[in-house]
Motif scaffolding. Structure first.
Motif, PDB file in Angstrom:
ATOM      1  N   SER A  66       0.839  -1.204   0.000  1.00  0.00           N
ATOM      2  CA  SER A  66       0.000   0.000   0.000  1.00  0.00           C
ATOM      3  C   SER A  66       0.868   1.245   0.000  1.00  0.00           C
ATOM      4  O   SER A  66       1.981   1.237  -0.486  1.00  0.00           O
ATOM      5  CB  SER A  66      -0.975  -0.031   1.181  1.00  0.00           C
ATOM      6  OG  SER A  66      -0.272  -0.009   2.384  1.00  0.00           O
ATOM      7  N   TYR A  67       0.336   2.298   0.597  1.00  0.00           N
ATOM      8  CA  TYR A  67       1.022   3.594   0.589  1.00  0.00           C
ATOM      9  C   TYR A  67       2.421   3.601   1.200  1.00  0.00           C
ATOM     10  O   TYR A  67       2.678   2.940   2.189  1.00  0.00           O
ATOM     11  CB  TYR A  67       0.173   4.569   1.391  1.00  0.00           C
ATOM     12  CG  TYR A  67      -0.852   5.273   0.597  1.00  0.00           C
ATOM     13  CD1 TYR A  67      -1.328   6.508   1.011  1.00  0.00           C
ATOM     14  CD2 TYR A  67      -1.350   4.728  -0.568  1.00  0.00           C
ATOM     15  CE1 TYR A  67      -2.274   7.165   0.290  1.00  0.00           C
ATOM     16  CE2 TYR A  67      -2.310   5.385  -1.295  1.00  0.00           C
ATOM     17  CZ  TYR A  67      -2.765   6.604  -0.859  1.00  0.00           C
ATOM     18  OH  TYR A  67      -3.698   7.259  -1.580  1.00  0.00           O
ATOM     19  N   GLU A  95     -12.669  -3.712   2.598  1.00  0.00           N
ATOM     20  CA  GLU A  95     -11.554  -2.779   2.407  1.00  0.00           C
ATOM     21  C   GLU A  95     -11.687  -1.624   3.394  1.00  0.00           C
ATOM     22  O   GLU A  95     -12.797  -1.295   3.823  1.00  0.00           O
ATOM     23  CB  GLU A  95     -11.583  -2.295   0.937  1.00  0.00           C
ATOM     24  CG  GLU A  95     -10.601  -1.217   0.554  1.00  0.00           C
ATOM     25  CD  GLU A  95      -9.130  -1.601   0.658  1.00  0.00           C
ATOM     26  OE1 GLU A  95      -8.712  -2.002   1.770  1.00  0.00           O
ATOM     27  OE2 GLU A  95      -8.392  -1.446  -0.323  1.00  0.00           O
ATOM     28  N   ASP A  96     -10.566  -1.030   3.776  1.00  0.00           N
ATOM     29  CA  ASP A  96     -10.622   0.095   4.693  1.00  0.00           C
ATOM     30  C   ASP A  96     -11.017   1.387   3.972  1.00  0.00           C
ATOM     31  O   ASP A  96     -11.874   2.125   4.416  1.00  0.00           O
ATOM     32  CB  ASP A  96      -9.279   0.276   5.437  1.00  0.00           C
ATOM     33  CG  ASP A  96      -8.077   0.333   4.500  1.00  0.00           C
ATOM     34  OD1 ASP A  96      -8.243   0.197   3.263  1.00  0.00           O
ATOM     35  OD2 ASP A  96      -6.948   0.509   4.998  1.00  0.00           O
ATOM     36  N   ILE A  97     -10.356   1.642   2.835  1.00  0.00           N
ATOM     37  CA  ILE A  97     -10.597   2.914   2.144  1.00  0.00           C
ATOM     38  C   ILE A  97     -10.343   2.740   0.648  1.00  0.00           C
ATOM     39  O   ILE A  97      -9.416   2.032   0.247  1.00  0.00           O
ATOM     40  CB  ILE A  97      -9.695   4.027   2.751  1.00  0.00           C
ATOM     41  CG1 ILE A  97     -10.007   5.400   2.161  1.00  0.00           C
ATOM     42  CG2 ILE A  97      -8.219   3.709   2.602  1.00  0.00           C
ATOM     43  CD1 ILE A  97      -9.417   6.566   2.961  1.00  0.00           C
ATOM     44  N   ASP A  99      -9.296   4.994  -2.301  1.00  0.00           N
ATOM     45  CA  ASP A  99      -8.735   6.314  -2.584  1.00  0.00           C
ATOM     46  C   ASP A  99      -8.665   6.486  -4.101  1.00  0.00           C
ATOM     47  O   ASP A  99      -9.620   6.927  -4.732  1.00  0.00           O
ATOM     48  CB  ASP A  99      -7.371   6.408  -1.896  1.00  0.00           C
ATOM     49  CG  ASP A  99      -6.730   7.772  -2.005  1.00  0.00           C
ATOM     50  OD1 ASP A  99      -7.410   8.723  -2.420  1.00  0.00           O
ATOM     51  OD2 ASP A  99      -5.542   7.905  -1.671  1.00  0.00           O
ATOM     52  N   SER A 100      -7.547   6.098  -4.724  1.00  0.00           N
ATOM     53  CA  SER A 100      -7.470   6.189  -6.186  1.00  0.00           C
ATOM     54  C   SER A 100      -8.306   5.091  -6.849  1.00  0.00           C
ATOM     55  O   SER A 100      -8.710   5.212  -8.000  1.00  0.00           O
ATOM     56  CB  SER A 100      -6.020   6.046  -6.646  1.00  0.00           C
ATOM     57  OG  SER A 100      -5.573   4.720  -6.462  1.00  0.00           O
ATOM     58  N   GLY A 101      -8.536   4.012  -6.122  1.00  0.00           N
ATOM     59  CA  GLY A 101      -9.282   2.886  -6.685  1.00  0.00           C
ATOM     60  C   GLY A 101      -8.390   1.796  -7.267  1.00  0.00           C
ATOM     61  O   GLY A 101      -8.855   0.727  -7.647  1.00  0.00           O
ATOM     62  N   LEU A 102      -7.094   2.066  -7.292  1.00  0.00           N
ATOM     63  CA  LEU A 102      -6.129   1.121  -7.879  1.00  0.00           C
ATOM     64  C   LEU A 102      -6.162  -0.240  -7.170  1.00  0.00           C
ATOM     65  O   LEU A 102      -6.217  -1.294  -7.815  1.00  0.00           O
ATOM     66  CB  LEU A 102      -4.738   1.741  -7.739  1.00  0.00           C
ATOM     67  CG  LEU A 102      -3.648   1.301  -8.694  1.00  0.00           C
ATOM     68  CD1 LEU A 102      -3.935   1.811 -10.093  1.00  0.00           C
ATOM     69  CD2 LEU A 102      -2.291   1.838  -8.210  1.00  0.00           C
ATOM     70  N   THR A 103      -6.145  -0.200  -5.849  1.00  0.00           N
ATOM     71  CA  THR A 103      -6.106  -1.446  -5.070  1.00  0.00           C
ATOM     72  C   THR A 103      -7.376  -2.263  -5.275  1.00  0.00           C
ATOM     73  O   THR A 103      -7.316  -3.462  -5.537  1.00  0.00           O
ATOM     74  CB  THR A 103      -5.943  -1.114  -3.568  1.00  0.00           C
ATOM     75  OG1 THR A 103      -4.807  -0.277  -3.420  1.00  0.00           O
ATOM     76  CG2 THR A 103      -5.771  -2.367  -2.742  1.00  0.00           C
ATOM     77  N   LYS A 127     -13.219   7.949  -1.034  1.00  0.00           N
ATOM     78  CA  LYS A 127     -12.972   9.341  -1.436  1.00  0.00           C
ATOM     79  C   LYS A 127     -13.483   9.485  -2.875  1.00  0.00           C
ATOM     80  O   LYS A 127     -12.722   9.300  -3.820  1.00  0.00           O
ATOM     81  CB  LYS A 127     -11.469   9.661  -1.382  1.00  0.00           C
ATOM     82  CG  LYS A 127     -10.853   9.582   0.013  1.00  0.00           C
ATOM     83  CD  LYS A 127      -9.353   9.886  -0.041  1.00  0.00           C
ATOM     84  CE  LYS A 127      -8.667   9.668   1.280  1.00  0.00           C
ATOM     85  NZ  LYS A 127      -7.200   9.764   1.195  1.00  0.00           N
ATOM     86  N   PHE A 148      -5.955  13.122   3.844  1.00  0.00           N
ATOM     87  CA  PHE A 148      -5.329  11.939   4.425  1.00  0.00           C
ATOM     88  C   PHE A 148      -5.876  11.691   5.815  1.00  0.00           C
ATOM     89  O   PHE A 148      -5.929  12.597   6.644  1.00  0.00           O
ATOM     90  CB  PHE A 148      -3.812  12.106   4.457  1.00  0.00           C
ATOM     91  CG  PHE A 148      -3.110  10.788   4.545  1.00  0.00           C
ATOM     92  CD1 PHE A 148      -2.947  10.004   3.410  1.00  0.00           C
ATOM     93  CD2 PHE A 148      -2.646  10.304   5.758  1.00  0.00           C
ATOM     94  CE1 PHE A 148      -2.335   8.765   3.479  1.00  0.00           C
ATOM     95  CE2 PHE A 148      -2.034   9.071   5.846  1.00  0.00           C
ATOM     96  CZ  PHE A 148      -1.872   8.299   4.705  1.00  0.00           C
ATOM     97  N   VAL A 149      -6.291  10.463   6.060  1.00  0.00           N
ATOM     98  CA  VAL A 149      -6.849  10.107   7.366  1.00  0.00           C
ATOM     99  C   VAL A 149      -6.106   8.913   7.961  1.00  0.00           C
ATOM    100  O   VAL A 149      -5.512   8.114   7.237  1.00  0.00           O
ATOM    101  CB  VAL A 149      -8.365   9.801   7.266  1.00  0.00           C
ATOM    102  CG1 VAL A 149      -9.150  11.051   6.921  1.00  0.00           C
ATOM    103  CG2 VAL A 149      -8.645   8.688   6.259  1.00  0.00           C
ATOM    104  N   LEU A 154      -6.163   2.415   9.653  1.00  0.00           N
ATOM    105  CA  LEU A 154      -5.419   3.191   8.648  1.00  0.00           C
ATOM    106  C   LEU A 154      -4.161   3.806   9.251  1.00  0.00           C
ATOM    107  O   LEU A 154      -4.195   4.328  10.375  1.00  0.00           O
ATOM    108  CB  LEU A 154      -6.305   4.306   8.099  1.00  0.00           C
ATOM    109  CG  LEU A 154      -7.437   3.829   7.206  1.00  0.00           C
ATOM    110  CD1 LEU A 154      -8.562   4.840   7.200  1.00  0.00           C
ATOM    111  CD2 LEU A 154      -6.926   3.591   5.797  1.00  0.00           C
ATOM    112  N   ASP A 155      -3.095   3.797   8.487  1.00  0.00           N
ATOM    113  CA  ASP A 155      -1.803   4.228   9.021  1.00  0.00           C
ATOM    114  C   ASP A 155      -1.241   5.447   8.309  1.00  0.00           C
ATOM    115  O   ASP A 155      -1.644   5.787   7.194  1.00  0.00           O
ATOM    116  CB  ASP A 155      -0.779   3.095   8.861  1.00  0.00           C
ATOM    117  CG  ASP A 155      -0.352   2.935   7.408  1.00  0.00           C
ATOM    118  OD1 ASP A 155      -1.238   2.699   6.555  1.00  0.00           O
ATOM    119  OD2 ASP A 155       0.848   3.082   7.103  1.00  0.00           O
TER     120      ASP A 155
END
Ligand code: IMP
Length: 176
Positions: A66-67, A95-97, A99-103, A127, A148-149, A154-155
């Motif tokens: 991930s990030y 899923e937790d979040i 974001d871009s949707g890539l994952t 998002k 960013f959260v 989430l980390d």
């Protein structure tokens, strides 16, 4: 805690999870779905969601890269695959979040290759202003703005996953 501002409290999360669990119970009352949590971020959501559902169900986890910091690497790597055979099964991705949707796109494509009976995607956070998806997220806990959260799984640099709510990470030096 001065670097953090509460966005979604533990109580708000708990009550939304009850609603999501009720919806899933209704959808899968005749089935035995398999819940697949995406590590590491969804561990807390998965644990709380599964404590609220009443149907017979199974669970497994998949781990992806991930990030790094607060920037996406742009590629998704599989670090741990699921052990279960999902062919012909009703699969619920947790899923937790998004974001871009890539994952989530990577996961969806990978799961569909195994020909499940159905695929339902549940994400605690979304998002919508960031994600560019050509499919819908079936169940979203909360839609949030593109910021960013951290917390509740989430980390930021692997930290703050243990917070019981979702917090906005304020910009600025770490020593305030
Ligand atoms: P996506 O592939 O860009 O949709 O990002 C998905 C993954 O990035 C999530 O599973 C998180 O691990 C991470 N991520 C995205 N946004 C945030 C955030 O605001 N805080 C912490 N992690 C995030």
């Amino acid at each position: 805690m001065e670097r953090f501002e509460i966005l979604i409290s533990a109580q708000q999360i708990a009550s939304r999870i009850k609603e999501i669990a009720a919806e899933l119970d209704e959808t899968f009352k005749e089935e035995v779905p398999i819940f697949i949590g995406i590590l590491n971020g969804s561990f807390m959501f998965m644990a709380d969601l599964l404590r609220e559902v009443n149907m017979d169900c199974e669970m497994d986890f998949i781990k992806l890269s991930s990030y790094r910091g607060n920037e996406t690497s742009g590629t998704v790597r599989l670090l741990k695959d699921i052990s279960a055979d999902i062919t012909g099964r009703h699969v619920v991705i947790v899923e937790d979040i998004v974001d871009s949707g890539l994952t989530i796109k990577f996961i969806k494509d990978r799961m569909m290759e195994a020909d499940p009976a159905s695929l339902t995607i549940v994400s605690l956070l979304h998002k919508p202003d960031v994600a560019k998806l050509d499919f819908a997220i079936d169940i979203v806990g909360f839609e949030i703005s593109p910021e960013f959260v951290v917390g509740y799984g989430l980390d930021y640099d692997q930290k703050f996953r243990n917070f019981d709510g979702i917090y906005r990470l304020k910009e600025g030096p770490e020593d305030n």
